[in-house]
Write a protein that holds these residues in place. Structure first.
Motif, PDB file in Angstrom:
ATOM      1  N   VAL A  96      -9.008 -68.086  41.813  1.00 33.49           N
ATOM      2  CA  VAL A  96      -9.130 -69.550  41.952  1.00 33.49           C
ATOM      3  C   VAL A  96      -8.109 -70.186  42.793  1.00 33.49           C
ATOM      4  CG1 VAL A  96      -9.764 -71.693  40.734  1.00 33.49           C
ATOM      5  CG2 VAL A  96     -10.438 -69.339  39.746  1.00 33.49           C
ATOM      6  N   LEU A  97      -6.980 -69.789  42.568  1.00 33.27           N
ATOM      7  CA  LEU A  97      -5.668 -70.467  43.527  1.00 33.27           C
ATOM      8  C   LEU A  97      -6.137 -70.212  45.130  1.00 33.27           C
ATOM      9  CD1 LEU A  97      -3.091 -71.842  43.281  1.00 33.27           C
ATOM     10  CD2 LEU A  97      -1.826 -69.688  43.246  1.00 33.27           C
ATOM     11  N   MET A  98      -6.718 -69.220  45.331  1.00 34.88           N
ATOM     12  CA  MET A  98      -7.072 -68.843  46.817  1.00 34.88           C
ATOM     13  C   MET A  98      -7.879 -70.018  47.360  1.00 34.88           C
ATOM     14  SD  MET A  98      -8.460 -65.001  46.707  1.00 34.88           S
ATOM     15  CE  MET A  98      -7.256 -63.689  46.001  1.00 34.88           C
ATOM     16  N   GLY A  99      -8.625 -70.730  46.427  1.00 32.76           N
ATOM     17  CA  GLY A  99      -9.198 -71.874  46.973  1.00 32.76           C
ATOM     18  C   GLY A  99      -8.391 -73.097  47.676  1.00 32.76           C
ATOM     19  N   ARG A 100      -7.271 -73.012  47.270  1.00 34.03           N
ATOM     20  CA  ARG A 100      -6.025 -73.836  47.403  1.00 34.03           C
ATOM     21  C   ARG A 100      -5.364 -73.529  48.761  1.00 34.03           C
ATOM     22  NH1 ARG A 100      -7.091 -78.409  45.940  1.00 34.03           N
ATOM     23  NH2 ARG A 100      -5.022 -78.941  46.325  1.00 34.03           N
ATOM     24  N   TYR A 101      -5.667 -72.451  49.395  1.00 32.14           N
ATOM     25  CA  TYR A 101      -4.893 -71.784  50.535  1.00 32.14           C
ATOM     26  C   TYR A 101      -4.787 -72.864  51.675  1.00 32.14           C
ATOM     27  CZ  TYR A 101      -4.224 -67.266  48.665  1.00 32.14           C
ATOM     28  OH  TYR A 101      -3.776 -66.002  47.778  1.00 32.14           O
ATOM     29  N   PRO A 102      -5.976 -73.690  51.922  1.00 26.53           N
ATOM     30  CA  PRO A 102      -5.839 -74.426  53.063  1.00 26.53           C
ATOM     31  C   PRO A 102      -4.738 -75.848  52.864  1.00 26.53           C
ATOM     32  CG  PRO A 102      -8.205 -74.301  52.303  1.00 26.53           C
ATOM     33  CD  PRO A 102      -7.182 -73.601  51.204  1.00 26.53           C
ATOM     34  N   TYR A 103      -4.114 -75.984  51.525  1.00 21.39           N
ATOM     35  CA  TYR A 103      -3.378 -77.124  51.218  1.00 21.39           C
ATOM     36  C   TYR A 103      -1.921 -76.718  51.215  1.00 21.39           C
ATOM     37  CZ  TYR A 103      -7.747 -78.852  49.889  1.00 21.39           C
ATOM     38  OH  TYR A 103      -9.036 -79.360  50.105  1.00 21.39           O
ATOM     39  N   PHE A 104      -1.411 -75.332  51.167  1.00 19.83           N
ATOM     40  CA  PHE A 104      -0.175 -75.218  51.055  1.00 19.83           C
ATOM     41  C   PHE A 104       0.234 -73.974  51.941  1.00 19.83           C
ATOM     42  CE2 PHE A 104      -1.847 -72.681  47.562  1.00 19.83           C
ATOM     43  CZ  PHE A 104      -1.517 -71.442  47.842  1.00 19.83           C
ATOM     44  N   ARG A 114      -2.361 -77.336  38.542  1.00 20.90           N
ATOM     45  CA  ARG A 114      -3.367 -78.305  37.840  1.00 20.90           C
ATOM     46  C   ARG A 114      -4.724 -78.190  38.400  1.00 20.90           C
ATOM     47  NH1 ARG A 114       1.254 -81.464  38.208  1.00 20.90           N
ATOM     48  NH2 ARG A 114       0.509 -82.974  39.951  1.00 20.90           N
ATOM     49  N   VAL A 115      -4.843 -78.227  39.590  1.00 19.36           N
ATOM     50  CA  VAL A 115      -6.497 -78.241  40.082  1.00 19.36           C
ATOM     51  C   VAL A 115      -7.198 -76.893  39.725  1.00 19.36           C
ATOM     52  CG1 VAL A 115      -7.807 -78.020  42.245  1.00 19.36           C
ATOM     53  CG2 VAL A 115      -6.038 -79.847  41.976  1.00 19.36           C
ATOM     54  N   VAL A 116      -6.408 -75.789  39.663  1.00 15.89           N
ATOM     55  CA  VAL A 116      -6.818 -74.447  39.453  1.00 15.89           C
ATOM     56  C   VAL A 116      -7.244 -74.586  37.860  1.00 15.89           C
ATOM     57  CG1 VAL A 116      -6.434 -72.122  39.006  1.00 15.89           C
ATOM     58  CG2 VAL A 116      -5.726 -73.109  41.242  1.00 15.89           C
ATOM     59  N   ALA A 117      -6.319 -75.222  37.180  1.00 16.77           N
ATOM     60  CA  ALA A 117      -6.627 -75.261  35.737  1.00 16.77           C
ATOM     61  C   ALA A 117      -7.864 -76.038  35.345  1.00 16.77           C
ATOM     62  CB  ALA A 117      -5.376 -75.790  34.853  1.00 16.77           C
ATOM     63  N   GLN A 118      -8.113 -77.336  36.113  1.00 17.06           N
ATOM     64  CA  GLN A 118      -9.086 -78.078  35.876  1.00 17.06           C
ATOM     65  C   GLN A 118     -10.445 -77.340  36.235  1.00 17.06           C
ATOM     66  OE1 GLN A 118      -7.272 -81.387  38.102  1.00 17.06           O
ATOM     67  NE2 GLN A 118      -7.413 -82.681  36.389  1.00 17.06           N
ATOM     68  N   ALA A 119     -10.374 -76.715  37.411  1.00 13.26           N
ATOM     69  CA  ALA A 119     -11.469 -75.986  37.926  1.00 13.26           C
ATOM     70  C   ALA A 119     -11.945 -75.223  36.970  1.00 13.26           C
ATOM     71  CB  ALA A 119     -11.422 -75.611  39.299  1.00 13.26           C
ATOM     72  N   LEU A 120     -10.938 -74.123  36.390  1.00  9.60           N
ATOM     73  CA  LEU A 120     -11.341 -73.279  35.282  1.00  9.60           C
ATOM     74  C   LEU A 120     -11.865 -73.858  34.053  1.00  9.60           C
ATOM     75  CD1 LEU A 120      -8.328 -70.821  35.826  1.00  9.60           C
ATOM     76  CD2 LEU A 120     -10.769 -70.225  36.205  1.00  9.60           C
ATOM     77  N   GLN A 121     -11.378 -75.003  33.791  1.00  8.63           N
ATOM     78  CA  GLN A 121     -11.963 -75.761  32.537  1.00  8.63           C
ATOM     79  C   GLN A 121     -13.570 -76.224  32.565  1.00  8.63           C
ATOM     80  OE1 GLN A 121      -9.698 -79.077  31.316  1.00  8.63           O
ATOM     81  NE2 GLN A 121     -10.750 -79.296  29.365  1.00  8.63           N
ATOM     82  N   LEU A 122     -13.800 -76.684  34.058  1.00 14.95           N
ATOM     83  CA  LEU A 122     -14.975 -76.921  34.308  1.00 14.95           C
ATOM     84  C   LEU A 122     -16.176 -76.094  34.307  1.00 14.95           C
ATOM     85  CD1 LEU A 122     -16.638 -79.659  35.147  1.00 14.95           C
ATOM     86  CD2 LEU A 122     -16.054 -79.235  37.492  1.00 14.95           C
ATOM     87  N   VAL A 123     -15.658 -74.876  34.959  1.00 14.16           N
ATOM     88  CA  VAL A 123     -16.791 -73.744  34.456  1.00 14.16           C
ATOM     89  C   VAL A 123     -16.652 -72.800  33.383  1.00 14.16           C
ATOM     90  CG1 VAL A 123     -16.846 -73.346  37.091  1.00 14.16           C
ATOM     91  CG2 VAL A 123     -15.216 -71.997  35.885  1.00 14.16           C
TER      92      VAL A 123
END
Length: 271
Positions: A96-104, A114-123
């Motif tokens: 899921v952290l791979m989805g954040r690659y465009p940002y860092f 935090r975004v990864v944790a929220q996305a995992l919680q959502l699904v």
């Protein structure tokens, strides 16, 4: 907004899409439906930029899609494909952290985690965050991939999700949960384009439908206008009856039983 005009795509000399026009807007869920081989996945690959049109144009937010730099596009739209070939033993959280690659660059920030944790919680995959991705069931892998694309566009204003058969491998509960997530994104101003096979789910969740047959648009518009017996017969070669849904008001599609296969068509063993 995606603005598609007179879009065609050839594989060699074979036309997979012919003269398709549509608009996908923020705040709407657009479902693409049709029989196997109708061109649904090809259309999504053209919207994602994975394929280049043979003719016509795809514009995103007023610009030609191919003119938008990759990093900028990645922050505005994310793509969930049909096939996921990842076999390395990444954990679900790492995937899921791979989805954040465009940002860092280098190391993810606390915000990225935090975004990864929220996305995992959502699904609904928080308990599996530390599991190795290849050990998950097919449905769990699909939900992990959904969390990845959600993390990619988490902060986007009027962002887009392109979902190619996102319900593959999911049980009944998680099919509806995935579409509930899509509807929640739509209500927050996102646009969602989803290839769906289940016409009843498309009727329940979509704001707009595009029905394809052999690479061409049979009908487009609100679900009640698209999912008529005549359109479904033309696109799927099957007779259906439409009933009013008892609670939702959407059409409920019931296939008409076909005659049994004639016994004489079955292979027989030699005497």
């Amino acid at each position: 907004m995606f603005d598609v005009q007179n879009l065609s795509y050839l594989a060699g000399r074979r036309p997979l899409l012919r003269d398709v026009s549509l608009q996908a807007r923020p705040g709407e869920l657009l479902a693409v439906v049709g029989a196997n081989g109708a061109g649904k996945s090809t259309l999504l690959r053209l919207l994602s930029g994975d394929l280049a049109p043979s003719a016509g144009s795809v514009r995103f937010e007023g610009r030609e899609l191919r003119a938008i730099p990759g990093p900028a596009l990645a922050r505005r739209r994310a793509v969930l494909t049909q096939q996921h070939s990842l076999t390395l033993a990444f954990s679900v959280q790492e995937l899921v952290l791979m989805g954040r690659y465009p940002y860092f660059r280098g190391q993810p920030s606390a915000h990225d985690h935090r975004v990864v944790a929220q996305a995992l919680q959502l699904v609904g995959l928080t308990p599996l965050a530390g599991r190795s991705y290849p050990t998950l069931s097919g449905g769990e892998q699909q939900r992990a991939q959904l969390a990845r694309v959600l993390a990619q566009v988490w902060e986007a204003e009027a962002g887009f999700l392109l979902l190619d058969e996102p319900l593959t491998g999911l049980d009944l509960n998680h099919q509806h949960h995935t579409l509930d997530v899509a509807r929640a994104l739509v209500q927050h101003g996102f646009g969602v384009v989803a290839v769906l096979h289940d016409l009843n789910l498309a009727a329940q969740y979509a704001d707009q439908l595009v029905l394809l047959r052999q690479g061409q648009v049979v009908a487009a518009g609100a679900p009640a206008a698209v999912l008529t017996p005549a359109h479904i017969r033309h696109a799927f070669a099957i007779e259906v009856e439409l009933l009013p849904h008892p609670t939702l008001g959407s059409p409920l599609i019931v296939p008409v039983p076909r005659p049994a296969v004639a016994p004489g068509l079955w292979p027989t063993s030699n005497p």
